[in-house]
Design a protein around this motif. Structure first.
Motif, PDB file in Angstrom:
ATOM      1  N   UNK A 205     -45.113  37.234   0.852  1.00 15.74           N
ATOM      2  CA  UNK A 205     -43.778  37.511   1.362  1.00 15.74           C
ATOM      3  C   UNK A 205     -42.954  38.415   0.465  1.00 15.74           C
ATOM      4  N   UNK A 206     -43.415  38.678  -0.752  1.00 14.22           N
ATOM      5  CA  UNK A 206     -42.651  39.529  -1.664  1.00 14.22           C
ATOM      6  C   UNK A 206     -42.806  41.023  -1.354  1.00 14.22           C
ATOM      7  N   UNK A 207     -43.897  41.409  -0.731  1.00 17.25           N
ATOM      8  CA  UNK A 207     -44.128  42.822  -0.408  1.00 17.25           C
ATOM      9  C   UNK A 207     -44.300  42.928   1.100  1.00 17.25           C
TER      10      UNK A 207
ATOM     11  N   UNK B 256     -16.697  45.174 -23.571  1.00 14.63           N
ATOM     12  CA  UNK B 256     -17.507  45.873 -22.581  1.00 14.63           C
ATOM     13  C   UNK B 256     -17.121  45.376 -21.193  1.00 14.63           C
ATOM     14  N   UNK B 257     -16.858  46.299 -20.270  1.00 10.83           N
ATOM     15  CA  UNK B 257     -16.554  45.922 -18.882  1.00 10.83           C
ATOM     16  C   UNK B 257     -17.870  45.577 -18.178  1.00 10.83           C
ATOM     17  N   UNK B 258     -18.011  44.330 -17.763  1.00 10.83           N
ATOM     18  CA  UNK B 258     -19.225  43.891 -17.081  1.00 10.83           C
ATOM     19  C   UNK B 258     -18.899  43.584 -15.626  1.00 10.83           C
ATOM     20  N   UNK B 259     -19.870  43.832 -14.773  1.00 12.18           N
ATOM     21  CA  UNK B 259     -19.715  43.519 -13.363  1.00 12.18           C
ATOM     22  C   UNK B 259     -19.925  42.037 -13.121  1.00 12.18           C
ATOM     23  N   UNK B 260     -19.758  41.632 -11.872  1.00 15.54           N
ATOM     24  CA  UNK B 260     -19.965  40.218 -11.548  1.00 15.54           C
ATOM     25  C   UNK B 260     -21.443  39.840 -11.641  1.00 15.54           C
ATOM     26  N   UNK B 261     -21.701  38.552 -11.748  1.00 18.38           N
ATOM     27  CA  UNK B 261     -23.080  38.062 -11.714  1.00 18.38           C
ATOM     28  C   UNK B 261     -23.604  38.249 -10.304  1.00 18.38           C
ATOM     29  N   UNK B 262     -24.814  38.805 -10.204  1.00 15.36           N
ATOM     30  CA  UNK B 262     -25.458  38.991  -8.906  1.00 15.36           C
ATOM     31  C   UNK B 262     -26.715  38.137  -8.891  1.00 15.36           C
ATOM     32  N   UNK B 263     -26.755  37.168  -7.991  1.00 14.94           N
ATOM     33  CA  UNK B 263     -27.922  36.309  -7.816  1.00 14.94           C
ATOM     34  C   UNK B 263     -28.729  36.871  -6.654  1.00 14.94           C
ATOM     35  N   UNK B 264     -29.786  37.623  -6.983  1.00 13.44           N
ATOM     36  CA  UNK B 264     -30.605  38.311  -5.988  1.00 13.44           C
ATOM     37  C   UNK B 264     -31.487  37.306  -5.251  1.00 13.44           C
ATOM     38  N   UNK B 265     -31.431  37.364  -3.914  1.00 18.66           N
ATOM     39  CA  UNK B 265     -32.240  36.461  -3.102  1.00 18.66           C
ATOM     40  C   UNK B 265     -32.760  37.214  -1.879  1.00 18.66           C
ATOM     41  N   UNK B 266     -33.366  36.492  -0.946  1.00 18.16           N
ATOM     42  CA  UNK B 266     -33.968  37.094   0.253  1.00 18.16           C
ATOM     43  C   UNK B 266     -33.026  37.082   1.455  1.00 18.16           C
TER      44      UNK B 266
END
Length: 189
Positions: free
Chosen positions: A173-175, A122-132
């Protein structure tokens, strides 16, 4: 992951099932059972030989369903499905389409699961570490990362994501963002 909260209007128990459309039910069964390890739990032939409706157990009481319609039009990458995965290319889809399905996985097995999918071809994309941060993601794992994920596609181009939450949501701060309206859209002709 959201903090425990009670809806005062309706007692909602989460997603019963999400129903998507595939072009080849046999290939879909092979991918979701053989590659992702889901269990096929219900199959239905639609009246008048119009198609089929199959249900897969995703775990945690969640089901994923697929329709196969005899007369379904083909997917249009970049319109009805993403052209590719985030981190590799364009993943915008049309209004009313489903952009992607994010599936919760345990953080301690996140890297293992990515390697397993790659090992299955399976072709997987890079790891994305979601932040602010301004970009919304980081190239390094740090305490401000609230969710880690990577994306891949099923045989019909349906965009899937394995994601693991790293903290509770709905904290101060999340919304903070004002919702955009239809007037804010730039419609390509």
């Amino acid at each position: 992951m959201a903090a425990t909260w009670q809806n005062p209007e309706f007692e909602l128990g989460g997603v019963n099932h999400l129903a998507l459309v595939c072009s080849d039910m046999k290939r879909t069964v092979e991918f979701y059972t053989g590659v992702l390890g889901m269990r096929l739990v219900k199959t239905i032939d639609l009246p008048g030989d119009a198609g089929q409706h199959f249900f897969f157990d995703m775990g945690g009481g969640n089901l994923l369903a697929f329709f196969w319609f005899r007369d379904a039009p083909d997917a249009v990458p970049g319109v009805s499905t993403a052209a590719t995965v985030p981190g590799i290319g364009e993943f915008t889809t049309a209004v009313g389409s489903m952009n992607h399905l994010a599936i919760t996985v345990p953080e301690e097995r996140f890297l293992e699961y990515r390697a397993t999918l790659k090992g299955k071809g399976v072709r997987v994309g890079p790891i994305i570490d979601h932040d602010e941060s301004e970009l919304g993601f980081s190239t390094t794992l740090h305490d401000g990362v609230y969710v880690r994920s990577f994306y891949f596609q099923d045989p019909d181009g349906i965009l899937l994501e394995f994601a693991c939450w790293r903290r509770e949501l709905a904290r101060p701060g999340d919304v903070t963002h004002t919702p955009k309206t239809a007037a804010d859209r730039v419609v390509k002709v």
